[in-house]
Design a protein around this motif. Sequence first.
Motif, PDB file in Angstrom:
ATOM      1  N   TYR B  48     -21.274  38.760  20.709  1.00  0.00           N
ATOM      2  CA  TYR B  48     -21.112  37.832  21.831  1.00  0.00           C
ATOM      3  C   TYR B  48     -20.042  36.793  21.495  1.00  0.00           C
ATOM      4  O   TYR B  48     -20.017  36.247  20.390  1.00  0.00           O
ATOM      5  CB  TYR B  48     -22.444  37.142  22.114  1.00  0.00           C
ATOM      6  N   GLN B  50     -18.111  33.226  23.066  1.00  0.00           N
ATOM      7  CA  GLN B  50     -17.963  32.172  24.068  1.00  0.00           C
ATOM      8  C   GLN B  50     -16.558  31.631  23.872  1.00  0.00           C
ATOM      9  O   GLN B  50     -16.247  31.017  22.844  1.00  0.00           O
ATOM     10  CB  GLN B  50     -19.007  31.078  23.910  1.00  0.00           C
ATOM     11  N   ASP B  56     -22.243  35.258  17.953  1.00  0.00           N
ATOM     12  CA  ASP B  56     -23.330  36.124  17.491  1.00  0.00           C
ATOM     13  C   ASP B  56     -22.754  37.510  17.234  1.00  0.00           C
ATOM     14  O   ASP B  56     -22.213  38.118  18.152  1.00  0.00           O
ATOM     15  CB  ASP B  56     -24.439  36.183  18.549  1.00  0.00           C
ATOM     16  N   SER B  58     -24.728  39.691  15.285  1.00  0.00           N
ATOM     17  CA  SER B  58     -25.880  40.262  14.601  1.00  0.00           C
ATOM     18  C   SER B  58     -26.109  41.728  14.922  1.00  0.00           C
ATOM     19  O   SER B  58     -26.780  42.427  14.173  1.00  0.00           O
ATOM     20  CB  SER B  58     -27.134  39.458  14.948  1.00  0.00           C
TER      21      SER B  58
END
Lengths: 115, 113
Positions: B48, B50, B56, B58
Motif C-alpha cells: 500500500y 499513500q 505497508d 507486509s
Amino acid sequence: AQSVAQPEDQVNVAEGNPLTVKCTYSVSGNPYLFWYVQYPNRGLQFLLKYITGDNLVKGSYGFEAEFNKSQTSFHLKKPSALVSDSALYFCAVRDYSGGYQKVTFGTGTKLQVIP
Amino acid sequence: GAGVSQSPRYKVAKRGQDVALRCDPISGHVSLFWYQQALGQGPEFLTYFQNEAQLDKSGLPSDRFFAERPEGSVSTLKIQRTQQEDSAVYLCASSFPGFYEQYFGPGTRLTVT
C-alpha cells in the motif's frame, strides 16, 4: 488480524427469485465493509459499502447488504435476480484500528442465475 | 478513460527473468494498492502507498518483490528472478484515503514458464 469468510463457493438462483450471498468478518476495531463484483476478464467493480449509520446499505444494480454487528455478518441481497447478475462476488473488510489500511478480501462466491 | 490502467495486460516470463508491471491510478487518488489474485481465489494484499510513501509492504511474499511510486502517481511492481509460483493476476487499485472504496484496474496476468 482481520479476516473475511464467504462460506459458499457457489450460489445458484432462478431468475426473478431473491438472492443472498453470505459474508462474515472478524476485526479488532470498527469494520468498514465492502462488496465487489468481478465479471470474467474484467477488474473488480465496487457495489456498496458500510461505514456507519443505517445497517441496510443500498448499492449499485439494485443490490443491498445488511450489516449485523452481533452476528458479524454483511450479507449481500437482491430482491429479484437477473441473468446478468451472474458473476463472482467478493466481500472485503477494512479495519481502521490504529489507522491500519490493509483490506482483506474473502475467497469469493460465484453467483449463477438460471434463466 | 478515467479509470485505473495497467500494463501489460498479459506477460509471459521464463523462470528467472525479471518483470515490471505498471499501474496508472485515477488522477487525484492518494492511495494505491497492489494485490495478487490466484485462480479461483480472492485478491491477496501485497502493498500500500499513500502518495509516494510505501506505508505497508507486509504482503510482499519475498524480497524478490519490490514496488515503487516515486512521484506519487504511477506505480511499478517489480518481480526479480521470477518463479512458477509467481504466476497469478496482479491487480492495482486506487482510492482516496480513508474509508473510500477502491477502483481496480483490469489486472496483469503473469505466467511464468
